[in-house]
Design a protein around this motif. Structure first.
Motif, PDB file in Angstrom:
ATOM      1  N   ALA B  54       0.839  -1.212   0.000  1.00 31.83           N
ATOM      2  CA  ALA B  54       0.000   0.000   0.000  1.00 31.83           C
ATOM      3  C   ALA B  54       0.865   1.249   0.000  1.00 31.83           C
ATOM      4  O   ALA B  54       0.628   2.210  -0.744  1.00 31.83           O
ATOM      5  CB  ALA B  54      -0.921  -0.017   1.216  1.00 31.83           C
ATOM      6  N   LEU B  55       1.897   1.255   0.854  1.00 21.55           N
ATOM      7  CA  LEU B  55       2.767   2.427   0.938  1.00 21.55           C
ATOM      8  C   LEU B  55       3.505   2.662  -0.374  1.00 21.55           C
ATOM      9  O   LEU B  55       3.668   3.802  -0.814  1.00 21.55           O
ATOM     10  CB  LEU B  55       3.769   2.249   2.088  1.00 21.55           C
ATOM     11  CG  LEU B  55       3.156   2.273   3.495  1.00 21.55           C
ATOM     12  CD1 LEU B  55       4.196   1.902   4.547  1.00 21.55           C
ATOM     13  CD2 LEU B  55       2.578   3.639   3.812  1.00 21.55           C
ATOM     14  N   SER B  56       3.940   1.570  -1.010  1.00 20.98           N
ATOM     15  CA  SER B  56       4.628   1.731  -2.298  1.00 20.98           C
ATOM     16  C   SER B  56       3.721   2.383  -3.317  1.00 20.98           C
ATOM     17  O   SER B  56       4.130   3.267  -4.058  1.00 20.98           O
ATOM     18  CB  SER B  56       5.090   0.371  -2.834  1.00 20.98           C
ATOM     19  OG  SER B  56       6.023  -0.187  -1.972  1.00 20.98           O
ATOM     20  N   GLU B  57       2.457   1.940  -3.344  1.00 18.02           N
ATOM     21  CA  GLU B  57       1.516   2.541  -4.299  1.00 18.02           C
ATOM     22  C   GLU B  57       1.252   3.993  -3.981  1.00 18.02           C
ATOM     23  O   GLU B  57       1.125   4.833  -4.875  1.00 18.02           O
ATOM     24  CB  GLU B  57       0.197   1.753  -4.297  1.00 18.02           C
ATOM     25  CG  GLU B  57       0.281   0.496  -5.136  1.00 18.02           C
ATOM     26  CD  GLU B  57      -1.065   0.044  -5.660  1.00 18.02           C
ATOM     27  OE1 GLU B  57      -1.199  -1.176  -5.892  1.00 18.02           O
ATOM     28  OE2 GLU B  57      -1.966   0.894  -5.849  1.00 18.02           O
ATOM     29  N   LEU B  58       1.152   4.311  -2.688  1.00 21.50           N
ATOM     30  CA  LEU B  58       0.943   5.694  -2.282  1.00 21.50           C
ATOM     31  C   LEU B  58       2.105   6.568  -2.709  1.00 21.50           C
ATOM     32  O   LEU B  58       1.937   7.731  -3.083  1.00 21.50           O
ATOM     33  CB  LEU B  58       0.769   5.785  -0.766  1.00 21.50           C
ATOM     34  CG  LEU B  58      -0.666   5.680  -0.256  1.00 21.50           C
ATOM     35  CD1 LEU B  58      -0.690   5.555   1.245  1.00 21.50           C
ATOM     36  CD2 LEU B  58      -1.465   6.918  -0.697  1.00 21.50           C
ATOM     37  N   GLU B  59       3.313   5.984  -2.595  1.00 22.87           N
ATOM     38  CA  GLU B  59       4.486   6.746  -3.045  1.00 22.87           C
ATOM     39  C   GLU B  59       4.329   7.115  -4.506  1.00 22.87           C
ATOM     40  O   GLU B  59       4.720   8.193  -4.930  1.00 22.87           O
ATOM     41  CB  GLU B  59       5.759   5.903  -2.862  1.00 22.87           C
ATOM     42  CG  GLU B  59       6.327   5.973  -1.483  1.00 22.87           C
ATOM     43  CD  GLU B  59       7.546   5.065  -1.329  1.00 22.87           C
ATOM     44  OE1 GLU B  59       8.323   4.927  -2.286  1.00 22.87           O
ATOM     45  OE2 GLU B  59       7.700   4.505  -0.247  1.00 22.87           O
ATOM     46  N   GLY B  60       3.700   6.205  -5.272  1.00 23.86           N
ATOM     47  CA  GLY B  60       3.460   6.461  -6.687  1.00 23.86           C
ATOM     48  C   GLY B  60       2.591   7.683  -6.911  1.00 23.86           C
ATOM     49  O   GLY B  60       2.753   8.400  -7.892  1.00 23.86           O
ATOM     50  N   THR B  61       1.656   7.929  -5.986  1.00 20.29           N
ATOM     51  CA  THR B  61       0.764   9.076  -6.162  1.00 20.29           C
ATOM     52  C   THR B  61       1.441  10.370  -5.750  1.00 20.29           C
ATOM     53  O   THR B  61       0.963  11.464  -6.055  1.00 20.29           O
ATOM     54  CB  THR B  61      -0.506   8.938  -5.297  1.00 20.29           C
ATOM     55  OG1 THR B  61      -0.130   9.029  -3.928  1.00 20.29           O
ATOM     56  CG2 THR B  61      -1.217   7.634  -5.554  1.00 20.29           C
ATOM     57  N   GLY B  62       2.528  10.246  -5.028  1.00 24.60           N
ATOM     58  CA  GLY B  62       3.241  11.451  -4.599  1.00 24.60           C
ATOM     59  C   GLY B  62       2.793  11.979  -3.254  1.00 24.60           C
ATOM     60  O   GLY B  62       3.383  12.907  -2.707  1.00 24.60           O
ATOM     61  N   LEU B  63       1.745  11.388  -2.683  1.00 20.13           N
ATOM     62  CA  LEU B  63       1.266  11.890  -1.391  1.00 20.13           C
ATOM     63  C   LEU B  63       2.267  11.609  -0.274  1.00 20.13           C
ATOM     64  O   LEU B  63       2.356  12.320   0.714  1.00 20.13           O
ATOM     65  CB  LEU B  63      -0.083  11.234  -1.033  1.00 20.13           C
ATOM     66  CG  LEU B  63      -1.320  11.974  -1.531  1.00 20.13           C
ATOM     67  CD1 LEU B  63      -2.562  11.146  -1.274  1.00 20.13           C
ATOM     68  CD2 LEU B  63      -1.438  13.338  -0.848  1.00 20.13           C
ATOM     69  N   ILE B  64       2.982  10.498  -0.434  1.00 18.59           N
ATOM     70  CA  ILE B  64       4.077  10.257   0.507  1.00 18.59           C
ATOM     71  C   ILE B  64       5.336   9.993  -0.307  1.00 18.59           C
ATOM     72  O   ILE B  64       5.273   9.628  -1.470  1.00 18.59           O
ATOM     73  CB  ILE B  64       3.805   9.067   1.452  1.00 18.59           C
ATOM     74  CG1 ILE B  64       3.710   7.748   0.679  1.00 18.59           C
ATOM     75  CG2 ILE B  64       2.558   9.297   2.278  1.00 18.59           C
ATOM     76  CD1 ILE B  64       3.553   6.551   1.601  1.00 18.59           C
ATOM     77  N   PHE B  65       6.464  10.237   0.303  1.00 22.22           N
ATOM     78  CA  PHE B  65       7.724   9.948  -0.358  1.00 22.22           C
ATOM     79  C   PHE B  65       8.655   9.331   0.677  1.00 22.22           C
ATOM     80  O   PHE B  65       8.475   9.509   1.879  1.00 22.22           O
ATOM     81  CB  PHE B  65       8.338  11.221  -0.957  1.00 22.22           C
ATOM     82  CG  PHE B  65       8.755  12.234   0.077  1.00 22.22           C
ATOM     83  CD1 PHE B  65       7.842  13.159   0.570  1.00 22.22           C
ATOM     84  CD2 PHE B  65      10.062  12.268   0.576  1.00 22.22           C
ATOM     85  CE1 PHE B  65       8.221  14.096   1.515  1.00 22.22           C
ATOM     86  CE2 PHE B  65      10.438  13.197   1.519  1.00 22.22           C
ATOM     87  CZ  PHE B  65       9.522  14.126   1.994  1.00 22.22           C
ATOM     88  N   SER B  66       9.646   8.576   0.157  1.00 24.14           N
ATOM     89  CA  SER B  66      10.554   7.972   1.134  1.00 24.14           C
ATOM     90  C   SER B  66      11.957   8.506   0.947  1.00 24.14           C
ATOM     91  O   SER B  66      12.456   8.660  -0.169  1.00 24.14           O
ATOM     92  CB  SER B  66      10.495   6.446   1.047  1.00 24.14           C
ATOM     93  OG  SER B  66      11.408   5.967   0.113  1.00 24.14           O
ATOM     94  N   ASP B  67      12.538   8.828   2.059  1.00 24.26           N
ATOM     95  CA  ASP B  67      13.917   9.299   2.115  1.00 24.26           C
ATOM     96  C   ASP B  67      14.724   8.109   2.634  1.00 24.26           C
ATOM     97  O   ASP B  67      14.479   7.629   3.728  1.00 24.26           O
ATOM     98  CB  ASP B  67      13.982  10.466   3.109  1.00 24.26           C
ATOM     99  CG  ASP B  67      15.396  11.021   3.242  1.00 24.26           C
ATOM    100  OD1 ASP B  67      16.363  10.276   2.993  1.00 24.26           O
ATOM    101  OD2 ASP B  67      15.509  12.195   3.591  1.00 24.26           O
ATOM    102  N   LYS B  68      15.676   7.649   1.821  1.00 21.79           N
ATOM    103  CA  LYS B  68      16.381   6.386   2.122  1.00 21.79           C
ATOM    104  C   LYS B  68      16.745   6.220   3.600  1.00 21.79           C
ATOM    105  O   LYS B  68      16.519   5.194   4.202  1.00 21.79           O
ATOM    106  CB  LYS B  68      17.680   6.289   1.292  1.00 21.79           C
ATOM    107  CG  LYS B  68      17.422   5.853  -0.137  1.00 21.79           C
ATOM    108  CD  LYS B  68      17.123   4.356  -0.228  1.00 21.79           C
ATOM    109  CE  LYS B  68      16.931   4.013  -1.687  1.00 21.79           C
ATOM    110  NZ  LYS B  68      15.823   3.444  -2.162  1.00 21.79           N
TER     111      LYS B  68
END
Lengths: 270, 124, 233
Positions: B54-68
């Motif tokens: 779910a989080l990976s897909e959300l990252e796709g929308t740009g609403l969340i992003f991950s900082d390594k």
């Protein structure tokens, strides 16, 4: 791993047996003090209550000596049936340890506790004798004199007898464990089956002993001591008893293998 | 965070919707750091794999992003959040309208019923 | 490529005329939480017992990490049986020590933390605990191992809903991508949110094997609802 199994086995058995053993020794102590106190005096004749108490104490003491052996037996069987063949088996048999290790540890620990049990009884009786005024110093002196007179080979003989008693104990325990491991494969009549198998083992053991005796008889007759000297006799007895010990070891090994097979392959928990 | 799941639909898509809701409503603030996958999974009572998906897909929308190195964060982009909020509202409204049409209500009836409810709200 | 941690090949277990497991074959990869779902007597417990070396199969075999069931697999498999198997006379700290003594992958620190958060005193004897607490302690000890395969047989049987939640949380917390958890249960509604894959087992046969997501997307119903359909009496 074996050491750890031994640690937990000792812990489990001693927490039930040690208090009982201490109780027996306590009773022996009380009784021997009591005896020493009333020895040679007319206290017992004069006071019936005291005599009654003395009688009760003595009876309790004798009963406790028998009880402790029976109790040791019951505790050992209970432990094996619950820990190896019962609910705790779910824990024990999923440990990274072989079935042979489990059974080996059980048999050795049980044998040790039987030896302790016997020692406790001996100590208790000695304590009683002390209370009755036995002079241990003098007794040891007499014994030391006597030992010098004994024929050579007596030491080996005594060792043989001691080993035989230990092996006989281990043999009993192993045959009970094997009987249980076979009997418990039945779903409904575990205890009855175990007793049945135990009797079967007993009968087979007897038959084997008889058969061996028949075979050995002629050979023994040939080697029987020509002269009836104490030394030759002792040598003969030593050979004889060593033979028995070897037989016992073989029987224990066979039963052990059978027990391991049943525990590993035919385990029927719950 | 208040999670609620319908077992008749895939969990991961419901997680996505609910996180969008939390972000839109401000339960999780803009730029805020999200808890770890495992913490979120435990909180929601779901499989960590599902949460991860779910989080990976959300990252796709740009609403969340991950900082390594520092983990996952909600976007600071207020416009993106506003858009997501609008989407959720529209979805709910279209569901509501479908229901009202199945009742046979006209547009005027719908508006007057809403006004009545609001009136009741004010009186409370 | 997901490494296969558990494989079952043509596994059969017969008791006289009765067949408990009928030629079962399946494989499980690492990093998943699998539900083994079936009614009572379907063969779930038999399968778990064979995987743990407590029963010998009539035919076929189970391999764990490529090894046949034995001492090697026992050291990487953490098993929670569906009955109380811990020695009742031991205190909690003695049980923790026991696990630490025999399992190299056991984390006493993890266990102690979880036990403390339950408010359980280390000196308490196991037999004095309530049933719910006993289940929790058994589960904590099982999940405090860093095992490669966890086999949990009815971990939530007979406990209240709050305890069930606690158990599920503990399972999630213990999860890692490196290990696989197999949960056998018939309490599906509670557990299905945490499952990746489900295996439906009936009368010793695997009747369905699917991912939870595809069941919900394709059938439009929960695993619980599907179960009721498949196993309608």
């Amino acid at each position: 791993m074996l050491g750890k199994l031994f640690k937990y086995e000792f812990k489990a058995l001693s927490r039930k047996l040690i208090p009982f053993y201490i109780l027996v020794l306590l009773l022996a102590l009380i009784h021997s003090v009591f005896t020493g106190f009333t020895q040679g005096s007319d206290l017992l004749k004069d006071y019936t209550m005291l005599a009654l108490a003395y009688g009760v104490m003595f009876s309790l003491f004798v009963i406790s000596l028998f009880a402790v052996s029976i109790f040791t037996f019951i505790v050992i069987i209970q432990r094996f049936s619950r820990n190896t063949l019962g609910k705790e088996g779910y824990l024990m048999h999923t440990l990274p340890v072989s079935a042979a290790s489990h059974i080996f540890v059980k048999i050795v620990t049980a044998t040790v506790f039987y030896i302790i049990d016997a020692a406790i009884c001996v100590i208790a009786v000695l304590m009683l004798s002390a209370g009755m005024g036995a002079n241990f110093g003098r007794m040891l002196e007499v014994a030391a004199e006597g030992i010098k007179e004994l024929p050579p080979g007596t030491f080996i003989f005594v060792t043989n007898v001691a080993v035989m008693m230990i092996l006989a104990t281990s043999y009993s325990i192993t045959s009970i464990c094997t009987a249980m491991s076979i009997g418990y494969t039945s779903n409904s009549h575990k205890i009855a089956s175990s007793i049945g198998v135990y009797l079967l083992i007993y009968v087979i053991h007897n038959m084997l002993s008889q058969a061996l005796l028949q075979i050995m008889m002629p050979a023994l007759a040939k080697h029987a001591p020509a002269d009836i000297g104490a030394t030759a006799y002792m040598k003969f007895m030593n050979l004889w008893f060593m033979g028995i010990n070897v037989f016992l070891i073989a029987m224990i090994a066979v039963l052990f293998a059978v027990c391991c097979y049943f525990v590993k392959n035919k385990l029927n928990l719950e | 965070m208040k999670w609620s799941f319908d077992n008749n639909m895939p969990i991961y898509s419901q997680i996505i919707e609910q996180i969008k809701l939390f972000i839109s409503s401000g339960d999780i603030g803009a730029g805020e750091r999200l808890p770890s996958v495992r913490e979120l999974a435990t909180d929601a009572g779901v499989n960590p794999n599902t949460m991860q998906r779910a989080l990976s897909e959300l990252e796709g929308t740009g609403l969340i992003f991950s900082d390594k190195t520092r983990g996952r964060f909600v976007t600071e982009d207020a416009e993106l959040i506003a858009r997501a909020r609008k989407e959720l509202a529209q979805k709910s409204i279209s569901g509501f309208l479908n229901f009202m049409h199945s009742l046979g209500c006209t547009k005027e009836e719908i508006f007057s019923l809403i006004k009545d409810c609001e009136g009741d709200d004010d009186n409370e | 490529m997901n490494e296969i941690i558990f494989s079952c090949n043509d596994l059969t277990k017969k008791y006289g005329k009765e067949t408990a497991l009928d030629n079962i074959s399946f494989e499980l990869g690492r990093g998943s939480i699998v539900g083994l779902l079936g009614p009572n007597g379907s063969g779930k417990t038999t399968l778990m017992k064979i995987a743990n070396g407590l029963l010998q199969p009539t035919a076929g075999e189970i391999k764990i990490k490529g090894m046949p069931v034995g001492i090697g697999t026992k050291s990487i498999v953490s098993y929670l049986p569906d009955c109380m198997s811990l020695p009742e006379w031991m205190r909690i700290r003695e049980l923790v020590k026991f696990y630490g003594d025999f399992y190299a992958d056991f984390s006493a620190r993890k266990a102690e933390e979880m036990l403390k958060s339950l408010g359980l005193d280390n000196e308490t004897r196991f037999k004095t605990l309530s049933k719910g607490n006993k289940e929790k302690v058994q589960l904590i000890l099982t999940m405090s191992r860093n095992a490669e395969l966890y086999l949990l047989d009815e971990p939530m049987g007979g406990v209240d809903p709050a305890t069930r939640d606690y158990i599920l949380d503990t399972i999630i917390a213990g999860y890692s991508e490196n290990s696989t958890v197999v949960i056998s249960t018939h309490l599906i509604a509670d557990v299905e949110k945490i499952l990746d894959t489900v295996l439906f087992i009936d009368k010793g046969r695997i009747v369905r094997s699917d991912s939870v997501d595809s069941i919900r997307s394709n059938e439009g119903k929960s695993v619980d609802a599907l179960f009721r359909e498949v196993f309608r009496c």
